[in-house]
Design an enzyme around this catalytic site. Sequence first.
Site, PDB file in Angstrom:
ATOM      1  N   LYS A  79      17.979 -28.970 -72.787  1.00  0.00           N
ATOM      2  CA  LYS A  79      18.348 -27.760 -72.661  1.00  0.00           C
ATOM      3  C   LYS A  79      19.999 -27.440 -72.773  1.00  0.00           C
ATOM      4  O   LYS A  79      20.490 -26.352 -72.942  1.00  0.00           O
ATOM      5  CB  LYS A  79      18.136 -27.202 -71.122  1.00  0.00           C
ATOM      6  CG  LYS A  79      18.820 -27.796 -69.966  1.00  0.00           C
ATOM      7  CD  LYS A  79      18.478 -27.355 -68.662  1.00  0.00           C
ATOM      8  CE  LYS A  79      19.298 -27.816 -67.763  1.00  0.00           C
ATOM      9  NZ  LYS A  79      19.179 -27.344 -66.180  1.00  0.00           N
ATOM     10  N   ASP A  80      20.745 -28.666 -72.975  1.00  0.00           N
ATOM     11  CA  ASP A  80      22.128 -28.672 -73.386  1.00  0.00           C
ATOM     12  C   ASP A  80      22.301 -28.375 -74.559  1.00  0.00           C
ATOM     13  O   ASP A  80      23.579 -28.044 -75.311  1.00  0.00           O
ATOM     14  CB  ASP A  80      22.826 -29.740 -72.767  1.00  0.00           C
ATOM     15  CG  ASP A  80      22.678 -29.997 -71.355  1.00  0.00           C
ATOM     16  OD1 ASP A  80      22.695 -28.872 -70.449  1.00  0.00           O
ATOM     17  OD2 ASP A  80      23.065 -31.183 -70.900  1.00  0.00           O
ATOM     18  N   ARG A 127      21.380 -18.028 -65.292  1.00  0.00           N
ATOM     19  CA  ARG A 127      19.983 -17.756 -65.158  1.00  0.00           C
ATOM     20  C   ARG A 127      19.353 -17.607 -63.947  1.00  0.00           C
ATOM     21  O   ARG A 127      18.731 -16.715 -63.314  1.00  0.00           O
ATOM     22  CB  ARG A 127      19.088 -18.833 -66.079  1.00  0.00           C
ATOM     23  CG  ARG A 127      17.807 -18.740 -65.860  1.00  0.00           C
ATOM     24  CD  ARG A 127      17.074 -20.049 -66.391  1.00  0.00           C
ATOM     25  NE  ARG A 127      17.315 -20.878 -65.952  1.00  0.00           N
ATOM     26  CZ  ARG A 127      16.979 -21.585 -65.103  1.00  0.00           C
ATOM     27  NH1 ARG A 127      15.948 -20.908 -64.351  1.00  0.00           N
ATOM     28  NH2 ARG A 127      17.320 -23.022 -64.476  1.00  0.00           N
ATOM     29  N   ARG A 128      19.823 -18.874 -63.047  1.00  0.00           N
ATOM     30  CA  ARG A 128      19.390 -18.754 -61.588  1.00  0.00           C
ATOM     31  C   ARG A 128      19.939 -17.860 -60.702  1.00  0.00           C
ATOM     32  O   ARG A 128      19.426 -17.281 -59.969  1.00  0.00           O
ATOM     33  CB  ARG A 128      19.468 -20.239 -60.992  1.00  0.00           C
ATOM     34  CG  ARG A 128      18.803 -21.367 -61.736  1.00  0.00           C
ATOM     35  CD  ARG A 128      19.172 -22.571 -60.781  1.00  0.00           C
ATOM     36  NE  ARG A 128      18.475 -23.900 -61.730  1.00  0.00           N
ATOM     37  CZ  ARG A 128      19.109 -24.764 -62.103  1.00  0.00           C
ATOM     38  NH1 ARG A 128      20.474 -24.688 -62.069  1.00  0.00           N
ATOM     39  NH2 ARG A 128      18.561 -25.888 -62.606  1.00  0.00           N
ATOM     40  N   ARG A 145      29.518 -26.132 -59.831  1.00  0.00           N
ATOM     41  CA  ARG A 145      29.107 -27.160 -60.849  1.00  0.00           C
ATOM     42  C   ARG A 145      29.400 -28.584 -60.320  1.00  0.00           C
ATOM     43  O   ARG A 145      30.018 -28.668 -59.337  1.00  0.00           O
ATOM     44  CB  ARG A 145      29.859 -27.008 -62.244  1.00  0.00           C
ATOM     45  CG  ARG A 145      31.240 -27.209 -62.197  1.00  0.00           C
ATOM     46  CD  ARG A 145      31.897 -27.345 -63.625  1.00  0.00           C
ATOM     47  NE  ARG A 145      31.345 -28.374 -64.227  1.00  0.00           N
ATOM     48  CZ  ARG A 145      31.775 -28.871 -65.322  1.00  0.00           C
ATOM     49  NH1 ARG A 145      32.959 -28.430 -66.209  1.00  0.00           N
ATOM     50  NH2 ARG A 145      31.261 -29.941 -65.774  1.00  0.00           N
ATOM     51  N   ARG A 151      26.388 -31.911 -55.611  1.00  0.00           N
ATOM     52  CA  ARG A 151      25.707 -30.535 -55.569  1.00  0.00           C
ATOM     53  C   ARG A 151      24.939 -30.649 -53.952  1.00  0.00           C
ATOM     54  O   ARG A 151      24.911 -29.733 -53.157  1.00  0.00           O
ATOM     55  CB  ARG A 151      24.987 -29.785 -56.521  1.00  0.00           C
ATOM     56  CG  ARG A 151      25.720 -29.611 -57.799  1.00  0.00           C
ATOM     57  CD  ARG A 151      24.804 -28.809 -58.903  1.00  0.00           C
ATOM     58  NE  ARG A 151      25.661 -28.777 -60.173  1.00  0.00           N
ATOM     59  CZ  ARG A 151      25.226 -27.897 -61.252  1.00  0.00           C
ATOM     60  NH1 ARG A 151      24.406 -26.858 -60.847  1.00  0.00           N
ATOM     61  NH2 ARG A 151      25.791 -28.013 -62.180  1.00  0.00           N
ATOM     62  N   CYS A 239      21.653 -11.238 -77.984  1.00  0.00           N
ATOM     63  CA  CYS A 239      21.200 -11.018 -76.417  1.00  0.00           C
ATOM     64  C   CYS A 239      21.901 -12.320 -75.743  1.00  0.00           C
ATOM     65  O   CYS A 239      21.593 -13.646 -76.096  1.00  0.00           O
ATOM     66  CB  CYS A 239      19.960 -11.152 -76.196  1.00  0.00           C
ATOM     67  SG  CYS A 239      19.582 -10.821 -74.400  1.00  0.00           S
TER      68      CYS A 239
END
Length: 308
Positions: A79-80, A127-128, A145, A151, A239
Amino acid sequence: MTAPLRLGTRGSALALAQSQLTADALTAATGRPVELVRIVTSGDRSNAPVAQLGVGVFVSALRDALLAGEIDFAVHSYKDLPTAAPAGLCIAAVPPREDPRDVLIAKGDRKLAELPPGSTIGTGAVRRIAQLHALGLELQVTPIRGNVDSRIARVHGPEADLDAVVLARAGVARLGRTAEITETLDPMLMLPAPAQGALAVECRADSDLVELLAALDHAPSRAAVVAERAMLATLEAGCSAPVAAHAELAEGEDGDEIYLRGAVISPDGTRAIRLSRTGTPADAAEIGKALAADLLENGADTLMGSTE
């Protein structure tokens, strides 16, 4: 003795865990020894929010090392990766994908719906953040981050300052910390990022490693990721709102089918467009492109930067 293959990796605990899993799998499949080579990326050197760093910030240094011949192959969190393929490199394998869903780690073992109004919940992904706002739970969402361990420490550590965090289940699992998960979030509530949970094994396109690394490839995982990433790539032209996607492979009447769900959400969560498409694994890229076209036709481009 055959010289060990040099596997480039970031130095975080998660990146090292993912790379070691890949190294062990390759050695088991081919007998070739592998050594890890740590590469520091610009993303590792910055404390800026992920959304401000830009796409590919954790990837470019690894790719530069590949092209320079300093390493033989690299492992990325898929995803990166930017959606545009770089010249001279190829994704030789997509190993079996971890669970792509997001998870909640909260004080008091609370589930998301059990968090009191005003609870502080941290996550680094727009997104989250957008999807948390969309749930209307009156939570205080805080951009954060850092690595998985830091985290989680924001919830359970001696200096904890948050009531909960949302993370990718795959990273928590690869670090052996699933016992701390209080809820795995249903994709109907929190649709994952495109390619979340998947790894990309990359090498030079002209390398004789392309065929060797193919031993790690898992066709169903690759098909799902191709569909999700094709949707993302098509949307990027018009977008930049939070984008989510999740592809599943299931047995249909005429063989395997891909069921792809996609969503574009306004940053404040007040507006969302959620659609789906199905097709065969062989048509994975076309399914993703078609779903992106459907989303744009339904106004996904109007959500770009929307805060109203």
